[in-house]
Scaffold this motif. Structure first.
Motif, PDB file in Angstrom:
ATOM      1  N   LEU A  82     -60.242 -24.984  -5.325  1.00  0.00           N
ATOM      2  CA  LEU A  82     -60.486 -25.981  -4.213  1.00  0.00           C
ATOM      3  C   LEU A  82     -61.474 -27.190  -4.578  1.00  0.00           C
ATOM      4  O   LEU A  82     -61.315 -28.142  -4.363  1.00  0.00           O
ATOM      5  CB  LEU A  82     -61.084 -25.300  -2.925  1.00  0.00           C
ATOM      6  N   GLU A  83     -62.514 -26.810  -5.237  1.00  0.00           N
ATOM      7  CA  GLU A  83     -63.297 -27.600  -5.665  1.00  0.00           C
ATOM      8  C   GLU A  83     -62.750 -28.823  -6.692  1.00  0.00           C
ATOM      9  O   GLU A  83     -63.347 -29.939  -6.483  1.00  0.00           O
ATOM     10  CB  GLU A  83     -64.489 -27.134  -6.575  1.00  0.00           C
ATOM     11  N   ARG A  84     -62.018 -28.228  -7.349  1.00  0.00           N
ATOM     12  CA  ARG A  84     -61.559 -29.293  -8.449  1.00  0.00           C
ATOM     13  C   ARG A  84     -60.468 -30.075  -7.853  1.00  0.00           C
ATOM     14  O   ARG A  84     -60.404 -31.424  -8.122  1.00  0.00           O
ATOM     15  CB  ARG A  84     -60.727 -28.409  -9.700  1.00  0.00           C
ATOM     16  N   THR A  85     -59.866 -29.792  -6.874  1.00  0.00           N
ATOM     17  CA  THR A  85     -58.835 -30.681  -6.125  1.00  0.00           C
ATOM     18  C   THR A  85     -59.564 -31.462  -5.197  1.00  0.00           C
ATOM     19  O   THR A  85     -59.088 -32.772  -5.096  1.00  0.00           O
ATOM     20  CB  THR A  85     -58.137 -29.712  -5.113  1.00  0.00           C
ATOM     21  N   LEU A  86     -60.803 -31.128  -4.656  1.00  0.00           N
ATOM     22  CA  LEU A  86     -61.623 -32.139  -3.704  1.00  0.00           C
ATOM     23  C   LEU A  86     -62.514 -32.796  -4.158  1.00  0.00           C
ATOM     24  O   LEU A  86     -63.180 -33.608  -3.381  1.00  0.00           O
ATOM     25  CB  LEU A  86     -61.744 -31.257  -2.445  1.00  0.00           C
ATOM     26  N   GLU A  87     -62.994 -32.406  -5.230  1.00  0.00           N
ATOM     27  CA  GLU A  87     -64.515 -33.101  -5.460  1.00  0.00           C
ATOM     28  C   GLU A  87     -64.486 -34.425  -5.706  1.00  0.00           C
ATOM     29  O   GLU A  87     -65.581 -35.212  -5.606  1.00  0.00           O
ATOM     30  CB  GLU A  87     -64.948 -32.248  -6.815  1.00  0.00           C
ATOM     31  N   ASP A  88     -63.600 -35.128  -6.176  1.00  0.00           N
ATOM     32  CA  ASP A  88     -63.526 -36.659  -6.569  1.00  0.00           C
ATOM     33  C   ASP A  88     -63.730 -37.170  -5.057  1.00  0.00           C
ATOM     34  O   ASP A  88     -64.252 -38.549  -5.101  1.00  0.00           O
ATOM     35  CB  ASP A  88     -62.144 -37.185  -7.062  1.00  0.00           C
ATOM     36  N   ASP A  89     -63.359 -36.902  -3.970  1.00  0.00           N
ATOM     37  CA  ASP A  89     -63.112 -37.451  -2.660  1.00  0.00           C
ATOM     38  C   ASP A  89     -64.321 -37.104  -1.457  1.00  0.00           C
ATOM     39  O   ASP A  89     -64.573 -37.657  -0.747  1.00  0.00           O
ATOM     40  CB  ASP A  89     -61.984 -37.330  -2.057  1.00  0.00           C
ATOM     41  N   PHE A  90     -64.821 -35.845  -1.852  1.00  0.00           N
ATOM     42  CA  PHE A  90     -65.833 -35.259  -0.668  1.00  0.00           C
ATOM     43  C   PHE A  90     -66.914 -34.783  -1.392  1.00  0.00           C
ATOM     44  O   PHE A  90     -67.060 -34.559  -2.422  1.00  0.00           O
ATOM     45  CB  PHE A  90     -65.014 -34.198  -0.093  1.00  0.00           C
ATOM     46  N   THR A  91     -68.046 -34.801  -0.526  1.00  0.00           N
ATOM     47  CA  THR A  91     -69.209 -34.034  -0.756  1.00  0.00           C
ATOM     48  C   THR A  91     -68.821 -32.546  -0.494  1.00  0.00           C
ATOM     49  O   THR A  91     -68.477 -31.947   0.850  1.00  0.00           O
ATOM     50  CB  THR A  91     -70.375 -34.414   0.070  1.00  0.00           C
ATOM     51  N   LEU A  92     -68.911 -31.472  -1.285  1.00  0.00           N
ATOM     52  CA  LEU A  92     -68.701 -30.252  -0.999  1.00  0.00           C
ATOM     53  C   LEU A  92     -69.615 -29.149  -0.806  1.00  0.00           C
ATOM     54  O   LEU A  92     -70.579 -29.371  -1.731  1.00  0.00           O
ATOM     55  CB  LEU A  92     -67.795 -29.702  -2.057  1.00  0.00           C
ATOM     56  N   PHE A  93     -69.647 -28.301   0.125  1.00  0.00           N
ATOM     57  CA  PHE A  93     -70.678 -27.181   0.185  1.00  0.00           C
ATOM     58  C   PHE A  93     -69.693 -25.768   0.072  1.00  0.00           C
ATOM     59  O   PHE A  93     -68.412 -26.088   0.795  1.00  0.00           O
ATOM     60  CB  PHE A  93     -71.205 -27.202   1.456  1.00  0.00           C
ATOM     61  N   THR A  94     -70.102 -25.010  -0.668  1.00  0.00           N
ATOM     62  CA  THR A  94     -69.338 -23.721  -0.846  1.00  0.00           C
ATOM     63  C   THR A  94     -69.991 -22.399  -0.433  1.00  0.00           C
ATOM     64  O   THR A  94     -71.264 -22.289  -0.286  1.00  0.00           O
ATOM     65  CB  THR A  94     -68.938 -23.605  -2.129  1.00  0.00           C
ATOM     66  N   ALA A  95     -69.305 -21.527   0.017  1.00  0.00           N
ATOM     67  CA  ALA A  95     -69.774 -20.090   0.693  1.00  0.00           C
ATOM     68  C   ALA A  95     -69.053 -19.139   0.287  1.00  0.00           C
ATOM     69  O   ALA A  95     -67.729 -19.283   0.455  1.00  0.00           O
ATOM     70  CB  ALA A  95     -69.969 -20.372   2.173  1.00  0.00           C
TER      71      ALA A  95
END
Length: 479
Positions: free
Chosen positions: A20-33
């Motif tokens: 999920l992170e690889r797909t979205l990391e360029d466009d968004f600030t990511l928080f994971t749980a």
């Protein structure tokens, strides 16, 4: 610098989180749980706009978790991922937790990215609508003027003339055709690869029509299962299925008097196509669980990246629906077929990016623009936008040099140049002979492309009619 939209990803499987992170990391600030408790703690401390949650988790299910999210932060847009394929369970879960969209595993990166981008846009529109509603309730006349001005700005930004293109671009002909058809209430089908700007054209068509003061509603038909898509578009009555706790107004009703844009229409099932055909034929919808149909007045604009006539021949798309949708059809060429548009589009996207990230005005080096024009852009304008955003983030200067381009773009551009040099080196003879052979090939290509319209060919090549005729005679190129 303005922060990127904040997305919370929740999954107890580390590899799934990493994907999920690889797909979205360029466009968004990511928080994971890795679980619901950890995710709820993040929601209490961070300004989250969208939550993407797996359904199967050890402490509680994704639906139960997202129900708690709705209670704590009702403004947050909720997306769920699951491997379950039972349609009744899907619809029940979506309605029970107020979920924006449901993605089946294995999800495709492009589908996930589009879904999250749509959720972020919905979050922004919710905030904007709340502000507009507050202003409209005010008794102050100047506030109403402000709201009207904002809506007028939206119309201006979406005008056909504001679609970025070069003067000799093939897009100019497409925009002219859509401007001609805009005043007439006929269905329009827009064909083209993913990322070429089909929604942009559909929006411009709407704002050029007499429906411009009514809603423009968008739905990606490839992003959800059939029964959920039916509920989303046509609505449903309370108790129509498990989890339908209240009536839901579908997008066709929301778009009444305006335009609905159905993207990726080629991904729909034959059963859904039959229901959509009834809407187009009768001008009415039947919400799921309703005993009677409802009249709607909606213009349908659809889009596809597939060849619908081929799907019709293969029995995968209804022929009668195809002809209903394609009363007027335009085909949008990919970005690689209109390289003259690339510099203008790139400058426009760079200006947007500078405003979005609150960076000083920047510009491209000549080597950068040349490399961009040499690359084929399989992801079209969407890929070009991502590349420019990446360059701007990486740069500490106002000039964006070619060294900031990704390796994929640089390598492909270099290969194009090598192929071009190989072609030139393959021409026979000395310099004069090679120049004549090259001129002959340019004449042949131009006339073939323009269907032997010599007036247009002469104008494009900067020749007189007599000069063009002499060259054709010299090289033996008379048709």
């Amino acid at each position: 610098m303005r922060a990127k939209p904040a997305i919370l990803l929740v999954d107890d499987e580390i590899r799934s989180l990493e994907a999920l992170e690889r797909t979205l990391e360029d466009d968004f600030t990511l928080f994971t749980a890795s679980g619901a408790a950890e995710a709820l703690a993040i929601l209490d401390s961070e300004f989250i706009q969208v939550v993407v949650s797996d359904q199967r988790m050890p402490d509680m299910s994704g639906v139960e978790f997202l129900k708690q999210v709705r209670e704590r932060c009702p403004q947050v847009i909720r997306i769920i991922l699951s491997g379950y394929t039972d349609n009744a369970d899907i619809i029940a879960a979506v309605n029970e937790a107020g979920i924006y969209q449901y993605l089946l595993k294995p999800w495709r990166p492009e589908s996930l990215l589009l879904t999250v981008q749509g959720a972020v846009e919905l979050f922004r529109l919710q905030q904007e609508n709340e502000l507009l509603n507050v202003e409209l309730k005010s008794s102050e006349p100047w506030l109403k003027v402000r709201v009207d001005s904002k809506r007028e700005q939206m119309r201006e930004r979406s005008a056909m003339d504001n679609i970025v293109r070069a003067p000799d671009s093939s897009m100019s002909k497409i925009c002219a055709l859509l401007s001609r058809v805009a005043p007439f209430d006929i269905s329009v089908l827009i064909e083209g690869e993913s990322g070429v700007g089909k929604e942009l054209l559909a929006r411009a068509l709407h704002y050029a029509s007499h429906r411009r003061d009514r809603p423009f509603v968008v739905e990606n038909c490839a992003a959800m299962p059939e029964q959920l898509l039916e509920s989303e578009l046509f609505g449903h009555k309370r108790g129509a299925f498990t989890g339908a706790y209240q009536d839901r107004i579908g997008l066709f009703q929301q778009a009444d008097g305006g335009t609905i844009f159905l993207d990726e229409i080629g991904e729909t099932s034959p059963a859904f196509q039959a229901k959509l055909l009834r809407v187009l034929q009768e001008g009415e919808i039947r919400p799921v669980g309703s005993p009677r149909p409802l009249k709607v007045n909606v213009r349908v604009v659809s889009a596809t990246n597939k060849q619908l006539p081929e799907l019709v021949r293969a029995g995968q798309f209804r022929e009668d629906l195809y002809y209903r949708l394609s009363a007027f059809t335009v085909s949008v060429p990919p970005l690689r077929d209109r390289p003259q548009d690339i510099p203008l589009i790139a400058h426009s996207l760079l200006e947007e990016a500078c405003q979005h990230y609150q960076r000083p005005a920047a510009h491209f080096g000549e080597d950068t623009l040349q490399a961009m024009q040499d690359y084929r852009w399989p992801g079209n304008v969407r890929q070009l936008r991502n590349e420019i955003n990446r360059m701007l983030v990486l740069s500490d200067e106002d000039r964006l040099g070619a060294e900031l381009l990704s390796a994929e773009v640089l390598q492909a551009a270099a290969e194009e140049q090598v192929a071009e040099l190989a072609f030139l080196s393959g021409l026979p003879g000395d310099l004069k002979t090679r120049m004549e052979e090259l001129e002959k090939q340019i004449l042949r290509e131009t006339l073939t492309r323009l269907r032997w319209n010599k007036t247009r060919a002469a104008a494009e090549l900067g020749l007189s009619r007599v000069g063009l005729r002499n060259k054709l005679t010299r090289y033996g190129l008379e048709k």
